[in-house]
Design a protein around this motif. Structure first.
Motif, PDB file in Angstrom:
ATOM      1  N   VAL A   1     -26.245-107.929 -42.540  1.00 33.06           N
ATOM      2  CA  VAL A   1     -26.985-107.982 -43.610  1.00 33.06           C
ATOM      3  C   VAL A   1     -26.285-107.285 -44.855  1.00 33.06           C
ATOM      4  O   VAL A   1     -25.109-106.949 -44.574  1.00 33.06           O
ATOM      5  N   GLU A   2     -26.459-107.873 -46.233  1.00 33.13           N
ATOM      6  CA  GLU A   2     -25.793-107.323 -47.220  1.00 33.13           C
ATOM      7  C   GLU A   2     -26.758-106.037 -47.653  1.00 33.13           C
ATOM      8  O   GLU A   2     -27.750-105.852 -47.092  1.00 33.13           O
ATOM      9  N   GLU A   3     -25.929-105.499 -48.490  1.00 31.56           N
ATOM     10  CA  GLU A   3     -26.336-104.006 -48.998  1.00 31.56           C
ATOM     11  C   GLU A   3     -28.035-104.219 -49.737  1.00 31.56           C
ATOM     12  O   GLU A   3     -28.583-103.247 -49.402  1.00 31.56           O
ATOM     13  N   GLU A   4     -28.162-105.347 -50.286  1.00 34.14           N
ATOM     14  CA  GLU A   4     -29.471-105.294 -50.983  1.00 34.14           C
ATOM     15  C   GLU A   4     -30.501-105.762 -49.917  1.00 34.14           C
ATOM     16  O   GLU A   4     -31.661-105.224 -49.900  1.00 34.14           O
ATOM     17  N   SER A   5     -30.160-106.401 -48.820  1.00 28.96           N
ATOM     18  CA  SER A   5     -31.335-106.775 -47.695  1.00 28.96           C
ATOM     19  C   SER A   5     -31.455-105.603 -47.172  1.00 28.96           C
ATOM     20  O   SER A   5     -32.452-105.297 -46.622  1.00 28.96           O
ATOM     21  N   LEU A   6     -30.406-104.577 -46.878  1.00 26.27           N
ATOM     22  CA  LEU A   6     -30.694-103.396 -46.087  1.00 26.27           C
ATOM     23  C   LEU A   6     -31.591-102.327 -46.860  1.00 26.27           C
ATOM     24  O   LEU A   6     -32.554-102.004 -46.220  1.00 26.27           O
ATOM     25  N   ILE A   7     -31.534-102.279 -48.125  1.00 23.67           N
ATOM     26  CA  ILE A   7     -32.157-101.445 -48.871  1.00 23.67           C
ATOM     27  C   ILE A   7     -33.674-102.081 -48.861  1.00 23.67           C
ATOM     28  O   ILE A   7     -34.761-101.125 -48.909  1.00 23.67           O
ATOM     29  N   ARG A   8     -34.088-103.271 -48.989  1.00 20.47           N
ATOM     30  CA  ARG A   8     -35.352-103.685 -49.029  1.00 20.47           C
ATOM     31  C   ARG A   8     -35.941-103.505 -47.371  1.00 20.47           C
ATOM     32  O   ARG A   8     -37.277-103.093 -47.345  1.00 20.47           O
ATOM     33  N   SER A   9     -35.463-103.981 -46.674  1.00 23.12           N
ATOM     34  CA  SER A   9     -35.933-103.611 -45.257  1.00 23.12           C
ATOM     35  C   SER A   9     -36.072-102.283 -44.995  1.00 23.12           C
ATOM     36  O   SER A   9     -37.295-101.877 -44.390  1.00 23.12           O
ATOM     37  N   ILE A  10     -35.264-101.348 -45.163  1.00 21.95           N
ATOM     38  CA  ILE A  10     -35.515-100.084 -45.005  1.00 21.95           C
ATOM     39  C   ILE A  10     -36.559 -99.407 -46.061  1.00 21.95           C
ATOM     40  O   ILE A  10     -37.553 -98.820 -45.146  1.00 21.95           O
ATOM     41  N   LYS A  11     -36.637 -99.891 -46.999  1.00 27.88           N
ATOM     42  CA  LYS A  11     -37.777 -99.208 -47.766  1.00 27.88           C
ATOM     43  C   LYS A  11     -39.233 -99.729 -47.245  1.00 27.88           C
ATOM     44  O   LYS A  11     -39.981 -98.978 -47.306  1.00 27.88           O
ATOM     45  N   THR A  12     -39.221-100.946 -46.875  1.00 25.17           N
ATOM     46  CA  THR A  12     -40.453-101.549 -45.987  1.00 25.17           C
ATOM     47  C   THR A  12     -40.860-100.696 -45.059  1.00 25.17           C
ATOM     48  O   THR A  12     -41.999-100.311 -44.931  1.00 25.17           O
ATOM     49  N   TRP A  13     -39.675-100.261 -44.226  1.00 28.01           N
ATOM     50  CA  TRP A  13     -40.093 -99.652 -42.861  1.00 28.01           C
ATOM     51  C   TRP A  13     -40.258 -98.227 -43.311  1.00 28.01           C
ATOM     52  O   TRP A  13     -41.033 -97.700 -42.608  1.00 28.01           O
TER      53      TRP A  13
END
Length: 133
Positions: free
Chosen positions: A76-88
């Motif tokens: 993952v890229e950093e932005e995708s990591l942030i989006r996924s973690i925020k959702t979880w």
């Protein structure tokens, strides 16, 4: 032999065997993707005497030697990591995230990843280590 059957036109194609083959290939692909996916990163964990195990099903962020990131084994890229973690975190405020970094990853990269995760609202963080005997 009766020649009346030879002159008939083929007006339909039976696609059932084709669909069966496609479904089998799809199932094989899905199984292989589950097995191969988490092995994208080769990480040599640091050793620690006082490491603890966890019983909860955590989310794992991998960091390899070159600084690339993966989320649960998938790059993952950093932005995708942030989006996924925020959702979880929205779905589970008690989400535990484990950073599984190679022992040769620069300390600054680990600190940066910790900072990103804290910024997404994660309150339960751990670092994955290999038990030292």
């Amino acid at each position: 032999m009766n020649s009346s059957y030879d002159d008939e036109l083929i007006t339909g194609i039976n696609v059932t065997p084709l669909v069966d083959i496609i479904l089998v290939v799809l199932i094989i692909f899905l199984i292989v993707a589950q097995v191969v996916g988490p092995q994208v990163f080769q990480i040599k964990l640091p050793k620690a005497v006082h490491g603890e195990s966890t019983s909860a099903k955590p989310v794992t962020v991998y960091l390899d030697q070159s600084g690339r990131m993966a989320l649960n084994g998938y790059p993952v890229e950093e932005e995708s990591l942030i989006r996924s973690i925020k959702t979880w975190v929205k779905a589970n405020p008690e989400l535990q995230v484990i950073i599984s970094g190679d022992e040769k990853v620069f300390h600054g990269k680990v600190v940066h990843t910790l900072d990103i995760l804290k910024g997404t609202g994660v309150t339960r963080l751990a670092i994955h280590v290999q038990p030292r005997t």
